[in-house]
Design a protein around this motif. Structure first.
Motif, PDB file in Angstrom:
ATOM      1  N   MET A  95     -25.551  -5.528 -28.966  1.00 48.87           N
ATOM      2  CA  MET A  95     -25.613  -5.683 -27.522  1.00 48.87           C
ATOM      3  C   MET A  95     -24.233  -6.062 -26.999  1.00 48.87           C
ATOM      4  SD  MET A  95     -28.582  -5.079 -26.330  1.00 48.87           S
ATOM      5  CE  MET A  95     -30.182  -5.639 -25.916  1.00 48.87           C
ATOM      6  N   TRP A 101     -25.435  -7.679 -17.338  1.00 49.48           N
ATOM      7  CA  TRP A 101     -26.592  -7.394 -18.181  1.00 49.48           C
ATOM      8  C   TRP A 101     -26.196  -7.429 -19.645  1.00 49.48           C
ATOM      9  CZ3 TRP A 101     -30.975  -6.544 -15.340  1.00 49.48           C
ATOM     10  CH2 TRP A 101     -30.788  -6.223 -13.989  1.00 49.48           C
ATOM     11  N   GLU A 102     -27.127  -7.808 -20.498  1.00 53.50           N
ATOM     12  CA  GLU A 102     -26.986  -7.599 -21.943  1.00 53.50           C
ATOM     13  C   GLU A 102     -27.627  -6.245 -22.202  1.00 53.50           C
ATOM     14  OE1 GLU A 102     -25.500  -9.226 -24.490  1.00 53.50           O
ATOM     15  OE2 GLU A 102     -24.655 -10.558 -22.964  1.00 53.50           O
ATOM     16  N   ALA A 103     -26.850  -5.316 -22.746  1.00 53.64           N
ATOM     17  CA  ALA A 103     -27.344  -3.945 -22.933  1.00 53.64           C
ATOM     18  C   ALA A 103     -26.699  -3.340 -24.173  1.00 53.64           C
ATOM     19  CB  ALA A 103     -27.016  -3.115 -21.696  1.00 53.64           C
ATOM     20  N   PRO A 104     -27.311  -2.271 -24.717  1.00 56.97           N
ATOM     21  CA  PRO A 104     -26.745  -1.643 -25.904  1.00 56.97           C
ATOM     22  C   PRO A 104     -25.453  -0.871 -25.633  1.00 56.97           C
ATOM     23  CG  PRO A 104     -28.767  -0.531 -25.239  1.00 56.97           C
ATOM     24  CD  PRO A 104     -28.612  -1.725 -24.363  1.00 56.97           C
ATOM     25  N   ASP A 119     -24.286   3.362 -21.239  1.00 58.40           N
ATOM     26  CA  ASP A 119     -25.285   4.369 -20.851  1.00 58.40           C
ATOM     27  C   ASP A 119     -26.694   3.806 -20.739  1.00 58.40           C
ATOM     28  OD1 ASP A 119     -23.285   6.259 -20.780  1.00 58.40           O
ATOM     29  OD2 ASP A 119     -23.639   6.945 -22.825  1.00 58.40           O
ATOM     30  N   ALA A 120     -26.856   2.517 -20.978  1.00 58.55           N
ATOM     31  CA  ALA A 120     -28.191   1.907 -20.936  1.00 58.55           C
ATOM     32  C   ALA A 120     -28.815   2.064 -19.552  1.00 58.55           C
ATOM     33  CB  ALA A 120     -28.099   0.430 -21.296  1.00 58.55           C
ATOM     34  N   GLU A 121     -30.121   2.217 -19.547  1.00 57.77           N
ATOM     35  CA  GLU A 121     -30.846   2.296 -18.274  1.00 57.77           C
ATOM     36  C   GLU A 121     -30.994   0.878 -17.728  1.00 57.77           C
ATOM     37  OE1 GLU A 121     -35.132   3.784 -16.693  1.00 57.77           O
ATOM     38  OE2 GLU A 121     -34.123   5.009 -18.214  1.00 57.77           O
ATOM     39  N   LEU A 122     -30.349   0.633 -16.581  1.00 64.39           N
ATOM     40  CA  LEU A 122     -30.349  -0.691 -15.970  1.00 64.39           C
ATOM     41  C   LEU A 122     -30.714  -0.577 -14.494  1.00 64.39           C
ATOM     42  CD1 LEU A 122     -27.013  -1.949 -17.547  1.00 64.39           C
ATOM     43  CD2 LEU A 122     -29.324  -2.672 -18.181  1.00 64.39           C
ATOM     44  N   ARG A 181     -19.542   1.145 -13.544  1.00 64.77           N
ATOM     45  CA  ARG A 181     -20.054   0.403 -14.715  1.00 64.77           C
ATOM     46  C   ARG A 181     -18.866   0.031 -15.583  1.00 64.77           C
ATOM     47  NH1 ARG A 181     -25.687   1.810 -17.138  1.00 64.77           N
ATOM     48  NH2 ARG A 181     -26.859   2.083 -15.209  1.00 64.77           N
ATOM     49  N   GLU A 229     -17.818  -2.292 -19.267  1.00 61.46           N
ATOM     50  CA  GLU A 229     -18.278  -2.920 -20.500  1.00 61.46           C
ATOM     51  C   GLU A 229     -17.266  -3.991 -20.891  1.00 61.46           C
ATOM     52  OE1 GLU A 229     -19.959  -1.133 -24.616  1.00 61.46           O
ATOM     53  OE2 GLU A 229     -18.111  -0.251 -23.869  1.00 61.46           O
TER      54      GLU A 229
END
Length: 85
Positions: A1, A52-55, A58-61, A80, A82
């Motif tokens: 993540m 957000w904590e996301a993979p 491209d994560a769906e948020l 977006r 990272e």
């Protein structure tokens, strides 16, 4: 993540910046981000950053919607980012 920041920026019709800020503050998302920041700038601009904590990027948020066309002067700008070590 990884930490992903979604940036949402809009420019209100002249003199309606406080209304746009109130509109952005009142928007509920289907789930809560780790952090949410609201900022304002000259020319009645409003910026919202959600974290957000996301993979990955491209994560769906969940994202804030477009405000009413009579409130803004142009479509919302979205970016977006990272977090990098």
């Amino acid at each position: 993540m990884t930490a992903v920041a979604l940036m949402w920026e809009a420019r209100a019709v002249q003199g309606r910046g406080p209304e746009l800020l109130a509109w952005a503050r009142a928007q509920e998302l289907p789930r809560e981000p780790v952090r949410r920041e609201l900022l304002r700038a000259p020319d009645d601009r409003v910026l919202v950053i959600t974290w957000w904590e996301a993979p990955g990027l491209d994560a769906e948020l969940p994202e804030l919607p477009e405000p009413d066309g009579e409130l803004v002067t142009r479509p919302v700008h979205r970016w977006r980012f990272e977090a990098v070590p």
